[in-house]
Design a protein around this motif. Sequence first.
Motif, PDB file in Angstrom:
ATOM      1  N   ALA A 270      51.600  38.551  36.716  1.00  0.00           N
ATOM      2  CA  ALA A 270      51.340  39.965  35.313  1.00  0.00           C
ATOM      3  C   ALA A 270      52.160  39.536  34.736  1.00  0.00           C
ATOM      4  O   ALA A 270      52.815  40.843  33.726  1.00  0.00           O
ATOM      5  CB  ALA A 270      51.933  40.578  36.739  1.00  0.00           C
ATOM      6  N   LEU A 271      53.707  38.917  34.757  1.00  0.00           N
ATOM      7  CA  LEU A 271      54.433  39.066  33.236  1.00  0.00           C
ATOM      8  C   LEU A 271      55.515  40.318  32.682  1.00  0.00           C
ATOM      9  O   LEU A 271      55.183  40.694  31.851  1.00  0.00           O
ATOM     10  CB  LEU A 271      54.054  38.205  32.370  1.00  0.00           C
ATOM     11  N   THR A 272      55.379  41.243  34.059  1.00  0.00           N
ATOM     12  CA  THR A 272      55.587  42.080  33.902  1.00  0.00           C
ATOM     13  C   THR A 272      57.419  42.454  34.774  1.00  0.00           C
ATOM     14  O   THR A 272      57.646  41.468  35.656  1.00  0.00           O
ATOM     15  CB  THR A 272      55.580  43.225  35.012  1.00  0.00           C
TER      16      THR A 272
ATOM     17  N   GLY B 273      57.398  43.195  38.576  1.00  0.00           N
ATOM     18  CA  GLY B 273      56.126  41.814  39.042  1.00  0.00           C
ATOM     19  C   GLY B 273      57.325  40.617  39.239  1.00  0.00           C
ATOM     20  O   GLY B 273      56.961  39.447  40.554  1.00  0.00           O
ATOM     21  N   LEU B 274      57.829  39.762  37.980  1.00  0.00           N
ATOM     22  CA  LEU B 274      58.489  39.170  38.432  1.00  0.00           C
ATOM     23  C   LEU B 274      59.885  38.920  39.246  1.00  0.00           C
ATOM     24  O   LEU B 274      59.956  38.217  40.409  1.00  0.00           O
ATOM     25  CB  LEU B 274      59.486  39.025  37.094  1.00  0.00           C
ATOM     26  N   ARG B 275      60.477  40.552  39.613  1.00  0.00           N
ATOM     27  CA  ARG B 275      61.123  40.642  40.560  1.00  0.00           C
ATOM     28  C   ARG B 275      60.628  40.238  42.025  1.00  0.00           C
ATOM     29  O   ARG B 275      61.066  39.960  43.007  1.00  0.00           O
ATOM     30  CB  ARG B 275      61.532  41.936  41.222  1.00  0.00           C
ATOM     31  N   GLY B 276      59.133  41.585  42.328  1.00  0.00           N
ATOM     32  CA  GLY B 276      59.097  41.079  43.683  1.00  0.00           C
ATOM     33  C   GLY B 276      58.176  39.226  44.079  1.00  0.00           C
ATOM     34  O   GLY B 276      58.128  39.648  45.069  1.00  0.00           O
TER      35      GLY B 276
ATOM     36  N   PHE C  14      49.272  45.868  38.577  1.00  0.00           N
ATOM     37  CA  PHE C  14      48.614  47.092  38.008  1.00  0.00           C
ATOM     38  C   PHE C  14      49.336  47.384  36.566  1.00  0.00           C
ATOM     39  O   PHE C  14      48.084  47.613  35.611  1.00  0.00           O
ATOM     40  CB  PHE C  14      49.050  48.084  38.945  1.00  0.00           C
ATOM     41  N   LEU C  15      50.266  47.419  35.833  1.00  0.00           N
ATOM     42  CA  LEU C  15      51.088  47.522  35.330  1.00  0.00           C
ATOM     43  C   LEU C  15      49.678  46.817  33.542  1.00  0.00           C
ATOM     44  O   LEU C  15      49.263  46.891  33.136  1.00  0.00           O
ATOM     45  CB  LEU C  15      52.099  47.306  34.730  1.00  0.00           C
TER      46      LEU C  15
END
Lengths: 484, 509
Positions: free
Chosen positions: B322-324, B327-330, B405-406
């Motif tokens: 997702a590269l947000t 997303g990365l942290r999750g 989602f973003l």
Amino acid sequence: MSDLKTLFDSIFTASASLATAPILALGVGLLLLLLCDIVTPLRPARGLAFVGTLVVAAILQARVLFANSAPGLVLDGTFLADPTTALFGLSFLVGSLLAWLYASGYYDEERVLATEHDVLFLAAPAGMILMVGAADLLVFFVGLELLSLPLYALAAFRRSRADSVEAGLKYFLLGAFSSAMFLFGSALLYTAAGSLSLSAIAEHGLASRTALAGIALVTSGVFFKASIFPFHMWVPDVYQGSPTPVTALMATGTKAAIFGFLVVQLMPLLPPSAAPMIAVLAIVTMFLGNFGALVQSNVKRMLAYSGVAHAGTLLLVVPGFLAGADPAAASRAALFYLVAYLFTGTGAFGLLALLEADGERFTSLDSLKGLAKRRPAIAAAMTLFLLSLGGIPATGGFLGKWFVFSVLVEAGWTGTAILGVLFSVVALGYYLRVIVAMYMEEALEGEAAPTTNRTGATAATAVCVVGVLATGLLPALLLGPLGS
Amino acid sequence: MLLWLTFLPLVGVLAILLAPDRAGTQRGIALLTSLVVAVLGLVLWGCFEGGDAAMQLTTSIDWFEIALPAGHVVPVHFAFGVDGISILLVVLTAVLMPFVVLSTAGHIDKRFKEFFLWLLVMETGMLGVFLSTDLVQFYFFWELSLVPLYFILGIWGGSRRLYATIKFFLYTVAGSLVMLIAIISLLYQTGTSDISELISRAGGLDPSQQAWIFGSFALAFAIKVPMLPFHTWLADAHTEAPTSGSVILAGVLLKMGTYGLLRFGIQLFPEMALSYSGLFLCLGAAGIVYGAFLAMAQSDLKRLVACSSVSHLGFVVLGMFALTEAGLRGSVLQMVNHGISTGLLFLLVGMIYERRHTRMLDRFGGVARVMPVFAFFFVFTVLSSAGLPGLNGFVGEYMILSGTFLASPLWAAVAVTGVIFGAVYLLVATRRVLFGPLVHEENKALTDLGMREIGILVPLCVLALWIGISPNTFVGKTAGTLDQLSERIHQIRADDARTAEVSLLEETR
């Protein structure tokens, strides 16, 4: 007479004596060994004479390696001695010693010929050193014969066994055929260039058809000995039939010598347009070797096929070089690969030789089942060698592959490199089968465990294990003397 | 310190080689070694500064040099360091290991010396993979960690172990050898093997070169994760592996794949990751749903857990690509969550298998009545795995889904259905094992968990609860590096948008 002396002095300079000292030492040691056989009280000293000769030769070879200025081309430009050839020379001496250690105690029935065996074993490294240093086709040919003739005899050394004799005969006939090809090619090159010296031939160029035909025949002769497709057919039978320590020497030493000549001396002569063809030959060789090995149930024969596959892999440095890779990187890659293979291959064949003393059956895959429980040390060492052959990191085999494929990538032949590594996956398939048999399967019902133990073989195995790990973990040790 | 952490297990290997081949002695040595490593891991956790983006605690020793044309050389180092991407995985590996050693008492019944030797070698290999800051060294450890599992699977595995072993090995090797060529090519083109140097230089390469190198890396890691088309080795390997092997495989080894994707896919080639993110989002989401369906169809409990791994790791891949920021942290947090939850599930499956000698769902039923303690832990773990709020799985999945989602509402929506299917197959399995009438005679005599087994399970459950209640303790450690990375990606996105705008303007003009 004085003219002859001045001529001799002008050729045999101080650097020439430095360069040729290891070969001369081997020659003197060979004579001493024969003397030991004749003079009865000296007989027990034969082993000492053999090892001593190799050690002296190795010291003399190391002098070339660490000399302030390498001798370079000597003997009227026919023989080259530099750090690369010196490292090759050292590896031949080590390889011969290891194979000999595995051979001690291997032949029970033919004890009578022990001296002859050792003499032939000493002649082989002399030929190898001569081959790698040869800057002249004739010198190479002398070296080749000096290596091959002892090996023909050694291949047939178990005279009581038909397959050994068959191996010797087959090797001799096909070897003679390849020698003839090589000589005919040399003659054509001489016709074209007026000289047998490689530098003169390079200067003359390969413009004429005669010269092209000549270089093609010379290369074919070399490929024959290096077991490259389509000249690889003899390998499985000869490797399988020969006494196993001799196979170890053939598979590692001979291959190193022939590839040493190919990479150090012959490669710069080849026309760049030959690169695609040689790459195809290499890939086909890898294909035949790997898929041939995949279907074997005899481990010795499987290792023979794997030797063919390794030759194919190593040959990839040649197209890499011809397509523009750094020459120093190419010869370094080949040297590293060969030294790593020397320890690995000698160790693997040598352990088979050790097991074989308990009967021929111990070269078949079935008989190795459950070996890890019965002989944990042998199984562990064999596993290390097989993983190195398969190119798993921490072993020399991995870095060898790494350097060879680096040459290809540097030359921009990435696709070929990927094709090459995919064959390595196939190769792991059959190496793993042996490990599976040794560690993960139970021994067959009623199969007696191998019991032999030989000091020589133990020592040689220890050296091979250390060699495989050292080349895998500390490559700088080997590459250091070459400089950057 | 990182050198000690990586190579301490090998000191244990020496002790194992010298000690007699008795179960107690060997397990004692392995336990002691892994405990010391775990303590070192916790010390590392304390020393590590979460806000700092760079590699920390670096050590470097010269190893060898690769010559390049024109006199240049690439120095290859033995170099260790740790940053926000690797810290959680390093500590997870170090902490999980003592529990793995303890769990062996139930199912490793032969050849103890070899087993613990391979286990400790594997620990060195895995720690080395996560701690390497040199690309060549990374590859070295990457392949090295393969060999021990090969033996653990092949010697102590179930009845179809030889097939599973070879399949696992050949699959992984095929991927990593292609990666080898990519590594060599990268070294030649950038002239360095240091990872932080590579990160700053890789963007300057020709895009077509970047694409194939990125692709080769991604292939190797996708096989290891495993992502959708390459998942078939996993079910076989897990089913045949001994419990401890499964725990390591699920807990740490698969994370090498997701770690690689993040480190060498996204961090090294952010432009490529952006251009191909659609493909990975699609494969990730498909993996989530397909893995869940596979799990639903299983009648073997262990195979079910293995298939659920495919589904859970789909989430990790999805969040990553997702590269947000979220997303990365999750996805980094979810790697740890999956390690804990799936590790626990495999431990529990192993415990019931040791008593009952079957894993078929229809052989169970009503077990909760005879094994209440087991039932408690099983339900707890299942809920953690299914993402119940308050436990670890929820935090990771929530962050991943909101991050996705973003980037792409469509794939986030597909993935959400996976959460539902996940709850379905896990709860159905729970019902079939634990509840209902006690139909099978054999189940009536089952003994409940002993102190050793409870001792293994409790710390891991506490950890799951801790992550669920206070995720920031863990996410905070990763913040520095991941923020820098998402900042960089944000920059590239903005640049791309600007270029697109400019070209659009020119066209309209």
